[in-house]
Design a protein around this motif. Structure first.
Motif, PDB file in Angstrom:
ATOM      1  N   PHE A  75      -2.274  -0.305 -15.201  1.00 45.30           N
ATOM      2  CA  PHE A  75      -1.042  -1.032 -15.443  1.00 45.30           C
ATOM      3  C   PHE A  75      -0.247  -0.444 -16.604  1.00 45.30           C
ATOM      4  N   ASN A  76      -0.869   0.418 -17.387  1.00 44.37           N
ATOM      5  CA  ASN A  76      -0.136   1.060 -18.471  1.00 44.37           C
ATOM      6  C   ASN A  76       0.730   2.213 -17.961  1.00 44.37           C
ATOM      7  N   ASN A  77       0.629   2.545 -16.681  1.00 42.73           N
ATOM      8  CA  ASN A  77       1.466   3.565 -16.056  1.00 42.73           C
ATOM      9  C   ASN A  77       2.739   2.885 -15.552  1.00 42.73           C
ATOM     10  N   THR A  78       3.887   3.387 -15.977  1.00 45.01           N
ATOM     11  CA  THR A  78       5.154   2.727 -15.646  1.00 45.01           C
ATOM     12  C   THR A  78       5.426   2.701 -14.145  1.00 45.01           C
ATOM     13  N   VAL A  79       5.105   3.782 -13.447  1.00 44.95           N
ATOM     14  CA  VAL A  79       5.369   3.833 -12.003  1.00 44.95           C
ATOM     15  C   VAL A  79       4.451   2.868 -11.259  1.00 44.95           C
ATOM     16  N   VAL A  80       3.191   2.803 -11.655  1.00 47.34           N
ATOM     17  CA  VAL A  80       2.252   1.887 -11.010  1.00 47.34           C
ATOM     18  C   VAL A  80       2.717   0.446 -11.198  1.00 47.34           C
ATOM     19  N   LEU A  81       3.029   0.076 -12.433  1.00 44.14           N
ATOM     20  CA  LEU A  81       3.455  -1.300 -12.705  1.00 44.14           C
ATOM     21  C   LEU A  81       4.775  -1.620 -12.019  1.00 44.14           C
ATOM     22  N   GLY A  82       5.741  -0.728 -12.126  1.00 43.06           N
ATOM     23  CA  GLY A  82       7.049  -0.969 -11.514  1.00 43.06           C
ATOM     24  C   GLY A  82       6.985  -1.074 -10.007  1.00 43.06           C
ATOM     25  N   SER A  83       6.222  -0.193  -9.377  1.00 38.10           N
ATOM     26  CA  SER A  83       6.131  -0.225  -7.910  1.00 38.10           C
ATOM     27  C   SER A  83       5.355  -1.450  -7.438  1.00 38.10           C
ATOM     28  N   LEU A  84       4.335  -1.857  -8.185  1.00 37.69           N
ATOM     29  CA  LEU A  84       3.590  -3.051  -7.804  1.00 37.69           C
ATOM     30  C   LEU A  84       4.458  -4.299  -7.920  1.00 37.69           C
TER      31      LEU A  84
ATOM     32  N   LEU B 113       0.823  -1.217   0.000  1.00 37.27           N
ATOM     33  CA  LEU B 113       0.000   0.000   0.000  1.00 37.27           C
ATOM     34  C   LEU B 113       0.856   1.266   0.000  1.00 37.27           C
ATOM     35  N   GLY B 114       2.005   1.201   0.640  1.00 34.60           N
ATOM     36  CA  GLY B 114       2.853   2.382   0.720  1.00 34.60           C
ATOM     37  C   GLY B 114       3.695   2.622  -0.513  1.00 34.60           C
ATOM     38  N   LEU B 115       4.178   1.563  -1.142  1.00 34.96           N
ATOM     39  CA  LEU B 115       5.044   1.733  -2.306  1.00 34.96           C
ATOM     40  C   LEU B 115       4.279   2.053  -3.579  1.00 34.96           C
ATOM     41  N   THR B 116       3.053   1.581  -3.681  1.00 26.90           N
ATOM     42  CA  THR B 116       2.287   1.802  -4.903  1.00 26.90           C
ATOM     43  C   THR B 116       1.397   3.030  -4.737  1.00 26.90           C
ATOM     44  N   PRO B 117       1.082   3.700  -5.845  1.00 28.36           N
ATOM     45  CA  PRO B 117       0.122   4.810  -5.749  1.00 28.36           C
ATOM     46  C   PRO B 117      -1.203   4.309  -5.169  1.00 28.36           C
ATOM     47  N   LEU B 118      -1.756   5.039  -4.231  1.00 25.68           N
ATOM     48  CA  LEU B 118      -2.857   4.551  -3.407  1.00 25.68           C
ATOM     49  C   LEU B 118      -4.152   4.284  -4.170  1.00 25.68           C
ATOM     50  N   LEU B 119      -4.541   5.163  -5.056  1.00 29.46           N
ATOM     51  CA  LEU B 119      -5.832   5.025  -5.727  1.00 29.46           C
ATOM     52  C   LEU B 119      -5.710   4.141  -6.967  1.00 29.46           C
TER      53      LEU B 119
END
Length: 168
Positions: free
Chosen positions: A107-116, A31-37
């Motif tokens: 999932f097409n967002n690089t930061v969301v996918l990478g952090s997840l 929850l902390g590493l990935t964007p919350l929403l």
């Protein structure tokens, strides 16, 4: 902050199982590493509610890991970029993007996918390390810490009593 320290010490000294605390830390890490929403965080919240996980540790580690998430956004972006541009995974990303529900997952967002992906890779190692640390604390350090002058003063303090009553 004083209240957080008291609550953490109470949790470490409680009868709560070390695995409950450890998995709470790991879910808090996600929850902390990935964007919350994001859609995947709804799944994480559902798992937290279904499993016997300590919610206080979830919140504690969520706050701690959210502070570190900004430091690693560039690495998360690079990891997500590599995954999204992988020729073998391109059909998967296309199918997911064309699905109405999975498009909300971002999932097409690089930061969301990478952090997840990074948080999922760290899930079990963090749980194992936290469980080991809690066990070691309870076996070796708990009694020694309780005998220190600081802890005796903390237990006798009216502030500690007031803060613990506020949290109940």
């Amino acid at each position: 902050m004083f209240r957080t320290v008291i609550k953490t010490l109470q949790l470490l000294n409680s009868e709560t199982g070390p695995w409950q605390l450890a998995f709470g830390a790991s879910f808090g890490l996600i929850l902390g590493l990935t964007p919350l929403l994001n859609l995947h965080n709804l799944l994480v919240l559902l798992l937290i509610c279904l499993l016997r996980v300590n919610i206080s540790f979830v919140l504690l580690f969520m706050g701690l890991s959210a502070g570190f998430a900004y430091l690693f956004d560039n690495q998360f972006h690079q990891l997500g970029y590599q995954l999204l541009n992988s020729p073998t995974l391109l059909p998967l990303w296309t199918d997911w993007y064309n699905d109405a529900l999975l498009r909300w997952s971002r999932f097409n967002n690089t930061v969301v996918l990478g952090s997840l992906v990074a948080s999922l890779l760290l899930f079990f190692p963090v749980a194992i390390v936290v469980r080991f640390a809690i066990s070691q604390y309870r076996q070796r350090w708990q009694k020694k810490l309780e005998q220190t002058r600081f802890m005796q003063l903390l237990k006798a303090s009216r502030w500690t009593e007031a803060f613990t009553k506020l949290g109940e």
